[in-house]
Design a protein around this motif. Structure first.
Motif, PDB file in Angstrom:
ATOM      1  N   UNK A  53      -6.208  -9.685  -2.526  1.00 47.44           N
ATOM      2  CA  UNK A  53      -7.005  -9.713  -3.755  1.00 47.44           C
ATOM      3  C   UNK A  53      -6.435  -8.808  -4.839  1.00 47.44           C
ATOM      4  N   UNK A  54      -5.887  -7.658  -4.452  1.00 53.03           N
ATOM      5  CA  UNK A  54      -5.384  -6.730  -5.475  1.00 53.03           C
ATOM      6  C   UNK A  54      -4.013  -7.137  -5.998  1.00 53.03           C
ATOM      7  N   UNK A  55      -3.396  -8.153  -5.336  1.00 51.80           N
ATOM      8  CA  UNK A  55      -2.104  -8.698  -5.775  1.00 51.80           C
ATOM      9  C   UNK A  55      -1.051  -7.584  -5.912  1.00 51.80           C
ATOM     10  N   UNK A  56      -0.625  -7.038  -4.783  1.00 50.95           N
ATOM     11  CA  UNK A  56       0.270  -5.871  -4.799  1.00 50.95           C
ATOM     12  C   UNK A  56       1.598  -6.101  -5.520  1.00 50.95           C
ATOM     13  N   UNK A  57       2.053  -7.357  -5.586  1.00 52.74           N
ATOM     14  CA  UNK A  57       3.331  -7.613  -6.254  1.00 52.74           C
ATOM     15  C   UNK A  57       3.261  -7.351  -7.758  1.00 52.74           C
ATOM     16  N   UNK A  58       2.050  -7.286  -8.325  1.00 54.46           N
ATOM     17  CA  UNK A  58       1.912  -7.004  -9.759  1.00 54.46           C
ATOM     18  C   UNK A  58       1.930  -5.507 -10.054  1.00 54.46           C
ATOM     19  N   UNK A  59       1.797  -4.677  -9.038  1.00 51.20           N
ATOM     20  CA  UNK A  59       1.584  -3.252  -9.269  1.00 51.20           C
ATOM     21  C   UNK A  59       2.833  -2.487  -9.716  1.00 51.20           C
ATOM     22  N   UNK A  60       4.027  -2.773  -9.166  1.00 48.20           N
ATOM     23  CA  UNK A  60       5.204  -2.045  -9.671  1.00 48.20           C
ATOM     24  C   UNK A  60       5.416  -2.214 -11.174  1.00 48.20           C
ATOM     25  N   UNK A  61       5.226  -3.430 -11.676  1.00 49.01           N
ATOM     26  CA  UNK A  61       5.391  -3.657 -13.116  1.00 49.01           C
ATOM     27  C   UNK A  61       4.363  -2.871 -13.920  1.00 49.01           C
ATOM     28  N   UNK A  62       3.166  -2.673 -13.345  1.00 50.60           N
ATOM     29  CA  UNK A  62       2.125  -1.915 -14.043  1.00 50.60           C
ATOM     30  C   UNK A  62       2.541  -0.473 -14.268  1.00 50.60           C
ATOM     31  N   UNK A  63       3.425   0.044 -13.398  1.00 48.53           N
ATOM     32  CA  UNK A  63       3.886   1.423 -13.521  1.00 48.53           C
ATOM     33  C   UNK A  63       5.014   1.581 -14.537  1.00 48.53           C
ATOM     34  N   UNK A  64       5.651   0.478 -14.897  1.00 49.72           N
ATOM     35  CA  UNK A  64       6.889   0.567 -15.674  1.00 49.72           C
ATOM     36  C   UNK A  64       6.708   1.274 -17.014  1.00 49.72           C
TER      37      UNK A  64
END
Length: 302
Positions: A18-29
């Protein structure tokens, strides 16, 4: 892209989905770029830097949960969906469960934001509230602005100027010219992620009445938007070096072209579910661009 049968997933795995972990690294950029600039300028502060990263992650998770449940309730997510599995639509979690999780995540983000406002300026508290409201109303509320072609400018604003300049200000208590221009670069790259998403979803968004820019202007226009988002983001670094605002080592960020070029070609040539690969690739562009930029500034500061 569905990789596991829903019946085989544990509750922990369902929430991880549900949290879609693959989107999280880009959120840190964007925060990585801001921290690299504060380090190079000699104003880096570890506490606000870590808190800003935490806020970025929680806002992305909260936004993912909001999109999951609100798109389901509006009938946007159907069996025809070509994107990654949505847990509400798949029946893995109830709307009540997803909304409760969303509220808890946004509460955590707001608590961290209170610390950031205390460490910098209480005026920043309002920006945090607006950011949370925007994450919810992208697909929720009486006017889900993402369905009316406003997702792209809002993604640019919050992942670019708000994220980069906000994280820089919370450490330096001022905003540098380089931070302003790099916020434009990061805003454009993150917007490109949304462009791929909307390009893939043109058929289902059209059927659901969502008027994204990709739906309004068509796939050719969306592909041009994607190209120019990346082109300007990459062109800004040498321009800032030429202007004396960044060291030559910042050009290390161009190493991410090894990811950007094949991803752009995929966007240009493909459509439908295969664009999920380009979606993940664009997230990798954002992360590799920001990390290589940070390494360049770190080397220049030694």
């Amino acid at each position: 892209m569905h990789t596991s049968h829903p019946g085989t997933l544990s509750l922990r795995q369902v929430w991880w989905l549900a949290i879609r972990p693959k989107t999280l690294p880009a959120a840190l950029s964007s925060v990585i770029v801001a921290c690299a600039l504060t380090w190079y300028d000699g104003v880096f502060r570890l506490g606000p830097a870590l808190a800003a990263m935490g806020v970025a992650l929680l806002l992305q998770i909260g936004s993912n949960l909001a999109n999951d449940v609100f798109d389901y309730e509006r009938g946007v997510d159907t069996e025809a969906r070509k994107g990654p599995m949505r847990v509400t639509q798949a029946g893995l979690l109830s709307p009540h469960q997803v909304k409760l999780g969303m509220k808890l995540v946004f509460l955590g983000a707001f608590i961290l934001w209170i610390y950031l406002a205390w460490a910098s300026s209480w005026h920043m508290l309002w920006i945090g509230l607006v950011a949370i409201l925007a994450a919810i109303t992208y697909t929720g509320g009486p006017f889900p602005f993402g369905a009316y072609g406003l997702g792209d400018p809002f993604a640019f604003l919050f992942f670019g100027p708000v994220a980069v300049m906000g994280a820089y200000f919370m450490q330096a208590l001022r905003i540098s010219t380089a931070a302003w221009w790099m916020s434009v670069a990061m805003g454009l790259i993150i917007t490109a992620i949304l462009v791929v998403n909307n390009l893939r979803d043109i058929p289902t968004d059209s059927a659901a009445g969502r008027k994204t820019l990709a739906v309004r202007f068509g796939p050719v226009w969306a592909r041009r938007e994607y190209f120019f988002c990346l082109l300007i983001a990459y062109a800004l670094v040498p321009a800032l070096i030429w202007a004396g605002l960044l060291p030559l080592a910042a050009l290390l960020s161009w190493g991410s072209l090894a990811v950007a070029v094949p991803t752009w070609r995929l966007v240009e040539e493909q459509e439908g579910e295969i664009l999920n690969i380009a979606l993940a690739g664009t997230g990798k562009i954002a992360l590799s661009y920001s990390v290589l930029f940070a390494v360049g500034l770190l080397l220049a500061s030694l």
